[in-house]
Design a protein around this motif. Structure first.
Motif, PDB file in Angstrom:
ATOM      1  N   LEU A   1       0.874  -1.286  -0.022  1.00 47.06           N
ATOM      2  CA  LEU A   1       0.054  -0.155   0.055  1.00 47.06           C
ATOM      3  C   LEU A   1       0.786   1.268  -0.129  1.00 47.06           C
ATOM      4  CD1 LEU A   1      -2.768  -1.086   2.887  1.00 47.06           C
ATOM      5  CD2 LEU A   1      -3.021  -1.011   0.242  1.00 47.06           C
ATOM      6  N   ILE A   2       2.066   1.196   0.578  1.00 49.69           N
ATOM      7  CA  ILE A   2       2.913   2.435   0.567  1.00 49.69           C
ATOM      8  C   ILE A   2       4.264   2.441  -0.099  1.00 49.69           C
ATOM      9  CG2 ILE A   2       2.073   3.041   2.700  1.00 49.69           C
ATOM     10  CD1 ILE A   2       4.289   1.735   4.113  1.00 49.69           C
ATOM     11  N   ASP A   3       4.551   1.033  -0.606  1.00 48.14           N
ATOM     12  CA  ASP A   3       6.003   0.953  -1.102  1.00 48.14           C
ATOM     13  C   ASP A   3       5.869  -0.445  -1.658  1.00 48.14           C
ATOM     14  OD1 ASP A   3       8.663   0.923  -1.964  1.00 48.14           O
ATOM     15  OD2 ASP A   3       9.406   0.638  -0.148  1.00 48.14           O
ATOM     16  N   ARG A   4       5.592  -0.404  -2.989  1.00 47.60           N
ATOM     17  CA  ARG A   4       5.473  -1.799  -4.042  1.00 47.60           C
ATOM     18  C   ARG A   4       6.811  -2.335  -4.304  1.00 47.60           C
ATOM     19  NH1 ARG A   4       0.404  -2.854  -5.449  1.00 47.60           N
ATOM     20  NH2 ARG A   4       1.098  -4.038  -7.159  1.00 47.60           N
ATOM     21  N   ARG A   5       7.856  -1.780  -4.516  1.00 52.26           N
ATOM     22  CA  ARG A   5       8.908  -2.543  -5.064  1.00 52.26           C
ATOM     23  C   ARG A   5      10.343  -2.308  -4.359  1.00 52.26           C
ATOM     24  NH1 ARG A   5       8.001  -4.299 -10.083  1.00 52.26           N
ATOM     25  NH2 ARG A   5       6.124  -3.455 -11.198  1.00 52.26           N
ATOM     26  N   GLY A   6      10.230  -1.520  -3.334  1.00 51.97           N
ATOM     27  CA  GLY A   6      11.435  -1.232  -2.434  1.00 51.97           C
ATOM     28  C   GLY A   6      12.673  -0.772  -3.233  1.00 51.97           C
ATOM     29  N   ASP A   7      13.854  -1.269  -3.031  1.00 50.97           N
ATOM     30  CA  ASP A   7      15.040  -0.839  -3.800  1.00 50.97           C
ATOM     31  C   ASP A   7      15.622  -2.028  -4.077  1.00 50.97           C
ATOM     32  OD1 ASP A   7      17.148   0.352  -4.610  1.00 50.97           O
ATOM     33  OD2 ASP A   7      17.324   1.844  -3.060  1.00 50.97           O
ATOM     34  N   PRO A   8      15.394  -2.809  -5.374  1.00 48.65           N
ATOM     35  CA  PRO A   8      15.922  -3.925  -5.685  1.00 48.65           C
ATOM     36  C   PRO A   8      17.171  -3.740  -5.933  1.00 48.65           C
ATOM     37  CG  PRO A   8      14.318  -3.209  -7.252  1.00 48.65           C
ATOM     38  CD  PRO A   8      13.995  -2.319  -5.982  1.00 48.65           C
ATOM     39  N   ILE A   9      17.797  -2.601  -6.623  1.00 44.31           N
ATOM     40  CA  ILE A   9      19.051  -2.557  -7.256  1.00 44.31           C
ATOM     41  C   ILE A   9      20.058  -2.714  -6.294  1.00 44.31           C
ATOM     42  CG2 ILE A   9      20.701  -0.877  -8.220  1.00 44.31           C
ATOM     43  CD1 ILE A   9      18.353   0.068 -10.201  1.00 44.31           C
TER      44      ILE A   9
END
Length: 471
Positions: free
Chosen positions: A346-354
């Motif tokens: 709801l607030i952050d769908r992908r994070g910081d995958p790199i």
């Protein structure tokens, strides 16, 4: 005699030291009650012969168990498992728990600062982390990290983290039991969001991480405080509250209680687990600085001995790298992780995958582990210097205990309100960036982020700020 060779298995390919594997195995046997309280352990020579190990390895394992409070040595008789350990039988939660209804960062604007305990980014592998991240945007993995769905966190980091937590904390986490977050504060918010419904009671220390308190109140939880002693939260007061009303959760930082830095001994950790099973509540274990311990090996997390799936374990790489690099994690039952992941979308769908993928590579290459080892040595030296300088400068005007780990001390300034000390420090261009508490003469003073030269200058300024305030 017990079949020691059969019940103790050593993994030769594990990165965890053999003596720690041996200690872990004995703890698990005690927790499962295959080794009972009061049992006499074999002599180091006997066990070395049985397991085909060096006797020094056995002695190191026995020293570890003694340091963590699992054993006692009786002169002329030998080493025994402590008799009064409150061990309980496992109590499964079933297929899923029953239906359940990062710390803020302030940056110095002045050239001199004392904070309440942050790492020194100058000795962390930050340049290597971002160099690795940059390379991922152009290489064969770029499509995966730039376009993939990583709702619970980048998969390779969860895999690397699983191994890392096993080797360093004896946690056996699958990727489905791990959630990568943007720092410990997001983990705390998600965990409490999954657990609490308005009106639920939560036990915290009378001195506690205030942002956790604010989160509990925001979500409709009712705070119940207990005193904090030299061994952590008061267990007698916890039991009294449990007999009065239902409790949904306890928030705790047993490794180094925040803010007082005290460590909860193993007996109290086992008692807390026993109570969680008996009274049906969850333990939110915030282990914000586990990696920094300067006197032997740290006591393992409560989550490492939890057999009833009662513990939600929270950690962070921000305390290893830098406050603004927000990568944290949560380890809990897979159903709780699934619920937290749903809320997180709801607030952050992908994070910081790199950045997460880059961190996983640094873990796999042992770069993070080498950095921690270097930091432990550096911060341990800085702790000693900082405590000596404070004692020399302030004398009896300040009191504190030298902590066995962490990045800060809990200091009592005799006769000075910390709010006034913060204001006085500003007048001489010292940013005393610390929180204030109900014990108005106490605060955390961080040492890890300062060199010896910086400590000398800043403590001199702190003393100058304090002098006009002494009553």
């Amino acid at each position: 005699m017990l079949p020691w060779k059969s019940i103790i298995r050593i993994q030769s390919d594990s990165k965890r030291a053999i003596y720690l594997q041996l200690a872990d195995a004995l703890v698990q046997e005690v927790m499962s009650q295959r080794i009972l309280s009061g049992t006499k352990l074999p002599s180091s020579r006997q066990l070395a012969d049985l397991l085909q190990l060096n006797r020094k390895t056995i002695l190191l394992a026995y020293d570890e168990l003694l340091a963590q409070g699992w054993t006692e040595v009786i002169p002329y008789k030998g080493t025994f498992i402590k008799r009064n350990l409150p061990i309980t039988s496992p109590k499964a939660l079933g297929s899923s728990p029953k239906k359940l209804g990062s710390r803020p960062v302030n940056y110095a604007t002045q050239p001199h600062q004392i904070n309440d305990g942050t790492p020194d980014y100058r000795i962390a592998p930050i340049e290597q982390l971002y160099r690795t991240a940059k390379s991922l945007t152009k290489g064969p993995l770029s499509k995966s990290v730039l376009t993939g769905a990583h709702f619970a966190g980048e998969l390779s980091l969860r895999r690397s983290l699983s191994s890392y937590l096993h080797d360093t904390r004896a946690l056996t986490a699958s990727t489905e039991e791990l959630l990568i977050t943007r720092g410990s504060q997001m983990s705390i918010y998600l965990a409490l969001s999954a657990l609490l419904t308005p009106g639920d009671a939560v036990i915290v220390g009378s001195l506690n991480y205030e942002t956790a308190n604010e989160t509990i109140r925001y979500l409709g939880g009712i705070l119940h405080t207990v005193d904090v002693s030299t061994t952590g939260l008061d267990m007698g007061q916890i039991e009294a509250l449990l007999h009065k009303q239902p409790i949904k959760a306890i928030y705790i930082s047993p490794h180094h209680h925040y803010p007082t830095t005290v460590t909860m001994p193993i007996e109290q950790r086992l008692k807390l687990l026993e109570l969680s099973q008996k009274h049906d509540f969850y333990i939110l274990e915030d282990d914000y600085d586990f990696d920094y311990h300067y006197s032997g090996s740290p006591i393992l997390p409560i989550a490492s001995i939890d057999q009833g799936q009662r513990v939600l374990y929270i950690g962070s790489f921000s305390k290893i790298l830098a406050p603004s690099i927000r990568i944290g994690y949560m380890y809990a039952h897979s159903s709780i992780i699934e619920r937290c992941t749903t809320i997180r979308k709801l607030i952050d769908r992908r994070g910081d995958p790199i950045l997460e993928k880059a961190l996983s590579l640094l873990i796999e290459e042992n770069e993070i582990q080498r950095s921690i080892k270097k930091a432990v040595k550096t911060y341990g030296q800085r702790r000693d210097i900082f405590c000596d300088l404070l004692a020399q400068k302030f004398g009896e005007k300040i009191s504190f205990s030298k902590p066995d780990g962490g990045m800060a001390i809990w200091a009592h300034f005799q006769g000075i309100d910390i709010k006034n000390l913060i204001q006085s420090s500003k007048q001489i261009h010292l940013d005393l960036n610390v929180d204030t508490y109900s014990q108005s003469e106490h605060c955390r003073l961080g040492f890890a982020s300062m060199t010896e030269a910086e400590m000398t200058q800043n403590i001199d300024l702190l003393y100058r700020a304090a002098i006009p305030l002494y009553k």
